[in-house]
Design a protein around this motif. Sequence first.
Motif, mmCIF file in Angstrom:
data_model
loop_
_atom_site.group_PDB
_atom_site.id
_atom_site.type_symbol
_atom_site.label_atom_id
_atom_site.label_comp_id
_atom_site.label_asym_id
_atom_site.label_seq_id
_atom_site.Cartn_x
_atom_site.Cartn_y
_atom_site.Cartn_z
ATOM 1 N N ARG A 94 0.915 -1.186 0.020
ATOM 2 C CA ARG A 94 0.025 -0.056 -0.251
ATOM 3 C C ARG A 94 0.934 1.203 0.116
ATOM 4 N N GLU A 95 2.029 1.251 0.730
ATOM 5 C CA GLU A 95 2.730 2.323 0.823
ATOM 6 C C GLU A 95 3.535 2.542 -0.336
ATOM 7 N N LYS A 96 3.553 1.834 -1.300
ATOM 8 C CA LYS A 96 4.199 1.990 -2.435
ATOM 9 C C LYS A 96 3.316 1.995 -3.671
ATOM 10 N N ASP A 97 1.870 2.147 -3.273
ATOM 11 C CA ASP A 97 0.793 2.344 -4.085
ATOM 12 C C ASP A 97 0.736 1.062 -5.133
ATOM 13 N N SER A 98 0.988 -0.025 -4.459
ATOM 14 C CA SER A 98 1.072 -1.477 -5.542
ATOM 15 C C SER A 98 -0.278 -2.250 -4.776
ATOM 16 N N TRP A 99 -0.965 -1.745 -3.994
ATOM 17 C CA TRP A 99 -2.319 -2.307 -3.423
ATOM 18 C C TRP A 99 -3.109 -1.469 -2.585
ATOM 19 N N SER A 100 -4.457 -1.680 -2.912
ATOM 20 C CA SER A 100 -5.425 -0.967 -2.185
ATOM 21 C C SER A 100 -6.516 -2.104 -1.765
ATOM 22 N N GLY A 101 -7.181 -1.679 -0.487
ATOM 23 C CA GLY A 101 -8.186 -2.512 -0.127
ATOM 24 C C GLY A 101 -7.584 -3.506 1.180
ATOM 25 N N GLU A 102 -8.365 -4.421 1.374
ATOM 26 C CA GLU A 102 -7.872 -5.268 2.607
ATOM 27 C C GLU A 102 -7.090 -6.379 2.306
ATOM 28 N N THR A 103 -6.226 -6.893 3.281
ATOM 29 C CA THR A 103 -5.387 -7.863 3.045
ATOM 30 C C THR A 103 -6.023 -9.016 2.753
ATOM 31 N N PRO A 104 -5.661 -9.848 1.679
ATOM 32 C CA PRO A 104 -6.483 -11.248 1.505
ATOM 33 C C PRO A 104 -6.094 -12.258 2.409
ATOM 34 N N ILE A 105 -6.311 -12.206 3.663
ATOM 35 C CA ILE A 105 -5.954 -13.152 4.730
ATOM 36 C C ILE A 105 -6.781 -14.451 4.355
ATOM 37 N N GLU A 106 -7.978 -14.358 4.174
ATOM 38 C CA GLU A 106 -9.054 -15.623 3.965
ATOM 39 C C GLU A 106 -8.339 -16.171 2.854
ATOM 40 N N GLN A 107 -8.268 -15.733 1.725
ATOM 41 C CA GLN A 107 -7.745 -16.429 0.474
ATOM 42 C C GLN A 107 -6.570 -16.958 0.669
ATOM 43 N N TYR A 108 -5.613 -16.576 1.440
ATOM 44 C CA TYR A 108 -4.245 -16.977 1.793
ATOM 45 C C TYR A 108 -4.765 -18.385 2.537
ATOM 46 N N ARG A 109 -5.363 -18.407 3.568
ATOM 47 C CA ARG A 109 -5.740 -19.376 4.387
ATOM 48 C C ARG A 109 -6.280 -20.712 3.654
ATOM 49 N N GLU A 110 -6.913 -20.318 2.417
ATOM 50 C CA GLU A 110 -7.598 -21.288 1.579
ATOM 51 C C GLU A 110 -6.496 -22.009 0.876
ATOM 52 N N ILE A 111 -5.334 -21.521 0.618
ATOM 53 C CA ILE A 111 -4.262 -22.111 0.027
ATOM 54 C C ILE A 111 -3.074 -22.360 0.626
ATOM 55 N N MET A 112 -2.970 -22.216 2.002
ATOM 56 C CA MET A 112 -1.943 -22.313 2.991
ATOM 57 C C MET A 112 -1.282 -23.734 2.602
ATOM 58 N N GLY A 113 -0.068 -23.765 2.531
ATOM 59 C CA GLY A 113 0.726 -24.842 2.316
ATOM 60 C C GLY A 113 1.488 -24.915 0.781
ATOM 61 N N VAL A 114 1.108 -24.245 0.000
ATOM 62 C CA VAL A 114 1.307 -24.393 -1.087
ATOM 63 C C VAL A 114 2.701 -23.588 -1.347
ATOM 64 N N PRO A 115 3.776 -23.962 -1.977
ATOM 65 C CA PRO A 115 4.886 -22.995 -2.435
ATOM 66 C C PRO A 115 4.401 -21.479 -2.678
ATOM 67 N N LEU A 116 5.537 -20.682 -1.915
ATOM 68 C CA LEU A 116 5.356 -19.274 -2.110
ATOM 69 C C LEU A 116 5.124 -18.628 -3.629
ATOM 70 N N PRO A 117 5.908 -19.161 -4.352
ATOM 71 C CA PRO A 117 5.472 -18.472 -5.757
ATOM 72 C C PRO A 117 4.108 -18.701 -6.044
ATOM 73 N N VAL A 118 3.579 -19.720 -5.882
ATOM 74 C CA VAL A 118 1.992 -20.009 -6.137
ATOM 75 C C VAL A 118 1.149 -19.125 -5.427
ATOM 76 N N VAL A 119 1.481 -18.737 -3.989
ATOM 77 C CA VAL A 119 0.813 -17.772 -3.419
ATOM 78 C C VAL A 119 0.653 -16.548 -3.978
ATOM 79 N N TRP A 120 1.765 -16.183 -4.421
ATOM 80 C CA TRP A 120 1.802 -14.738 -4.899
ATOM 81 C C TRP A 120 1.012 -14.518 -6.262
ATOM 82 N N LYS A 121 1.006 -15.867 -7.067
ATOM 83 C CA LYS A 121 0.217 -15.573 -8.188
ATOM 84 C C LYS A 121 -0.961 -15.590 -8.212
ATOM 85 N N THR A 122 -1.504 -16.290 -6.980
ATOM 86 C CA THR A 122 -2.834 -16.389 -6.557
ATOM 87 C C THR A 122 -3.358 -15.086 -5.838
ATOM 88 N N LEU A 123 -2.710 -14.586 -5.005
ATOM 89 C CA LEU A 123 -3.100 -13.251 -4.246
ATOM 90 C C LEU A 123 -2.976 -11.995 -5.089
#
Length: 215
Positions: free
Chosen positions: A31-60
Amino acid sequence: MKAYIFDMDGTLFRTNTILEKALEETFQHLREKDSWSGETPIEQYREIMGVPLPVVWKTLLPMHSETMHEEVDLYFLYRLIALIKSGQGALYTGVEELFEELRQSGSLFIASNGKKEYLKAIVDYYQLDRWVTETFSIEQIQSLNKSDLVRTIIEKYTVTSGAMVGDRLSDIKAGKENGLFSVGCHFDFAHEDELAQADLVIRDFKELTSTLKAN
């Protein structure tokens, strides 16, 4: 050799104790870099918890560049490690007692989708190498497949029997596809439909000791 192989996040380490804070700090950074607006997608991350981090960022962050994904990945890792080192994380109840029991009958390993530095921070802080022979990160194999990672352990240490313990389908499949007894942990991030495929489902490590010794 008999081996007991454990997942880390949501199995040994209560990732939820630091996850939300690290993720919030990471998205605040965006947000401070003006690269995101809105809430942190914590629930979405919980759904995919456990996958490799490259997959996390492609999803979120599907609309962000790969360069941004790499930057976010580093920042998130930095925050997670800082929280671990400051003592804000926690192991699940009974981990140390379970390890003490199991090392009498086999060798213990960790196989995780987490990054090497992250895993090292947890192992070092809780001194898990008192029991664990070696910790393996998904970064060590090109396929980013948990089954392949577990196979690496089996081949390196000539494992002939044992168990794979984890909370997600990738852990259960990694056990079954490598001829190991598969244990599903019904903890924070587990999904009922995934756990149904395990040989055994537990809600507490106290349930596990006698079963694993027999398999």
